[in-house]
Design a protein around this motif. Structure first.
Motif, PDB file in Angstrom:
ATOM      1  N   PRO A   8       0.828  -1.214   0.000  1.00 16.50           N
ATOM      2  CA  PRO A   8       0.000   0.000   0.000  1.00 16.50           C
ATOM      3  C   PRO A   8       0.864   1.266   0.000  1.00 16.50           C
ATOM      4  O   PRO A   8       1.812   1.361   0.779  1.00 16.50           O
ATOM      5  CB  PRO A   8      -0.791  -0.098   1.305  1.00 16.50           C
ATOM      6  N   LEU A   9       0.519   2.212  -0.878  1.00 11.07           N
ATOM      7  CA  LEU A   9       1.333   3.433  -1.012  1.00 11.07           C
ATOM      8  C   LEU A   9       1.446   4.193   0.304  1.00 11.07           C
ATOM      9  O   LEU A   9       2.489   4.766   0.616  1.00 11.07           O
ATOM     10  CB  LEU A   9       0.745   4.350  -2.095  1.00 11.07           C
ATOM     11  N   GLU A  10       0.365   4.155   1.105  1.00 12.68           N
ATOM     12  CA  GLU A  10       0.415   4.927   2.362  1.00 12.68           C
ATOM     13  C   GLU A  10       1.398   4.303   3.362  1.00 12.68           C
ATOM     14  O   GLU A  10       1.798   4.954   4.323  1.00 12.68           O
ATOM     15  CB  GLU A  10      -0.980   5.093   2.976  1.00 12.68           C
ATOM     16  N   GLY A  11       1.781   3.060   3.129  1.00 14.17           N
ATOM     17  CA  GLY A  11       2.749   2.416   4.013  1.00 14.17           C
ATOM     18  C   GLY A  11       4.186   2.848   3.746  1.00 14.17           C
ATOM     19  O   GLY A  11       5.077   2.596   4.556  1.00 14.17           O
ATOM     20  N   LEU A  12       4.407   3.505   2.627  1.00  9.59           N
ATOM     21  CA  LEU A  12       5.788   3.827   2.230  1.00  9.59           C
ATOM     22  C   LEU A  12       6.472   4.783   3.200  1.00  9.59           C
ATOM     23  O   LEU A  12       7.694   4.795   3.312  1.00  9.59           O
ATOM     24  CB  LEU A  12       5.812   4.422   0.818  1.00  9.59           C
ATOM     25  N   ASN A  13       5.675   5.604   3.892  1.00  6.74           N
ATOM     26  CA  ASN A  13       6.270   6.550   4.836  1.00  6.74           C
ATOM     27  C   ASN A  13       6.307   6.036   6.267  1.00  6.74           C
ATOM     28  O   ASN A  13       6.638   6.766   7.188  1.00  6.74           O
ATOM     29  CB  ASN A  13       5.529   7.886   4.775  1.00  6.74           C
TER      30      ASN A  13
END
Ligand code: ADP
Ligand code: MG
Length: 250
Positions: A125-130
Motif C-alpha cells: 500500500p502506497l500509504e505504508g511507504l512513509n
C-alpha cells in the motif's frame, strides 16, 4: 549466470561448506534447501561476494570472477534479501527501498517513480511507504525487503529465507505472489529455504544441502522418486504434513 567451483568455507573449527560445485542457470529459480546449519546462508553470501570462499574456490558471475575488489560493484547487479529482512528501523519503508538508488545518485523523480512501480508490483500500500518497519506487518516488511532488493533492477535476486518469519496463511499468500513476481520479471533467482513444500512450489531446481555438501540437485519429483541418498527421503518425510499422511500423498 553464476558458476561456483570448489567452494569450501571454514570458520575456525567449523566447516560450513565443502567443495561445492554449482551452476545457477539464468532465468530460473534455484532453491538452496537444507536444515539449519547446512550452509545455505554461507553459500548465498559467497555468491554475492559478501564473504570469500577459502582459497582454491572461485565464483564467476556472468563470466567475471568475483574478487574482493570488484565485489562491491558486481553486487549492484544482484539484489539480496538477508535472513530476517535486515531493514533499517530508523528509515521509512521508502527510504529503506531507495537507499542504494540514492547512493548511486539517482534523481528524486526517478527514485519516486521506481518506488511507486515496485509498490505496485509487490502489492504494497502506497500509504505504508512513509512508515517505519515497526509500523508495518510482517508480510509488509517482507515486501519492503523485496523492493529494496529489486530497486536497481538486478538480473540476479538472492533471497535468504524471505518468508521465514511469517505465519502460515501469510506465508502461503506471499509464496504465490513471489512466484508471480519471479515469472513477471523473468529474473534469475536463488532462494534459501528449509521448507520442502516452499522449495517445490517456487523452485525450478532444488539443491539439497547437508553439512555443507550438496546431496542432490533436481526438481521435487526427482528428489521424491529418485533420491540420490537415503538422507533425501528422510529429509522429505520429516516434513510430511499430517494432511498428506492422511491422504497418502507423496
Ligand atoms: P544455514 O543458513 O543453512 O542455517 P549457515 O550458512 O548460516 O547455515 O551456517 C553454516 C555453518 O557455519 C553453521 O555451523 C554455522 O554455525 C557456521 N557459521 C556461519 N556463519 C558463521 C560465522 N560468521 N562464524 C562462525 N561460524 C559460522
Ligand atoms: Mg541461514
Amino acid at each position: 549466470m553464476l558458476q561456483l567451483k570448489q567452494i569450501s568455507k571454514t570458520y575456525g573449527q567449523t566447516t560450513a561448506l565443502q567443495s561445492i560445485n554449482l551452476s545457477i542457470s539464468a532465468g530460473k529459480t534455484t532453491i538452496l534447501l537444507g536444515q539449519s546449519g547446512s550452509g545455505k546462508s554461507t553459500l548465498l553470501r559467497i555468491m554475492n561476494g559478501l564473504i570469500q570462499a577459502d582459497s582454491g574456490g572461485t565464483v564467476y558471475f556472468e563470466g567475471t570472477q568475483i574478487t574482493q575488489e570488484n565485489a562491491l560493484n558486481l553486487r549492484h547487479k544482484m539484489g539480496y534479501v538477508i535472513q530476517e529482512g535486515g531493514l533499517f528501523p530508523h528509515l521509512t519503508a521508502s527510504q529503506n527501498i531507495s537507499l542504494m538508488a540514492h547512493y548511486l545518485g539517482w534523481h528524486q523523480d526517478r527514485i519516486d517513480k521506481r518506488v511507486t512501480e515496485l509498490a505496485q508490483l509487490t502489492q504494497f500500500p502506497l500509504e505504508g511507504l512513509n512508515r517505519f518497519p515497526l509500523q508495518l506487518s510482517g508480510g509488509q516488511r517482507q515486501r519492503v525487503s523485496l523492493m529494496r532488493a529489486l530497486v536497481l533492477d538486478p538480473g540476479l535476486l538472492l533471497l535468504d529465507e524471505p518468508l521465514g518469519a511469517l505465519d502460515p496463511m501469510i506465508r502461503s499468500e506471499l509464496q504465490t505472489e513471489l512466484k508471480d513476481i519471479f515469472q513477471t520479471l523473468g529474473k534469475t533467482v536463488v532462494l534459501v529455504t528449509h521448507d520442502i513444500s516452499e522449495a517445490g512450489f517456487l523452485g525450478d531446481i532444488i539443491v539439497l544441502l547437508r553439512d555443507g555438501q550438496i546431496v542432490q540437485q533436481g526438481n521435487l519429483a526427482e528428489l521424491v522418486h529418485t533420491p540420490a541418498d537415503p538422507f533425501v527421503t528422510q529429509f522429505i518425510n520429516a516434513q510430511r504434513s499430517p494432511i498428506e499422511a492422511l491422504t497418502g500423498n507423496l
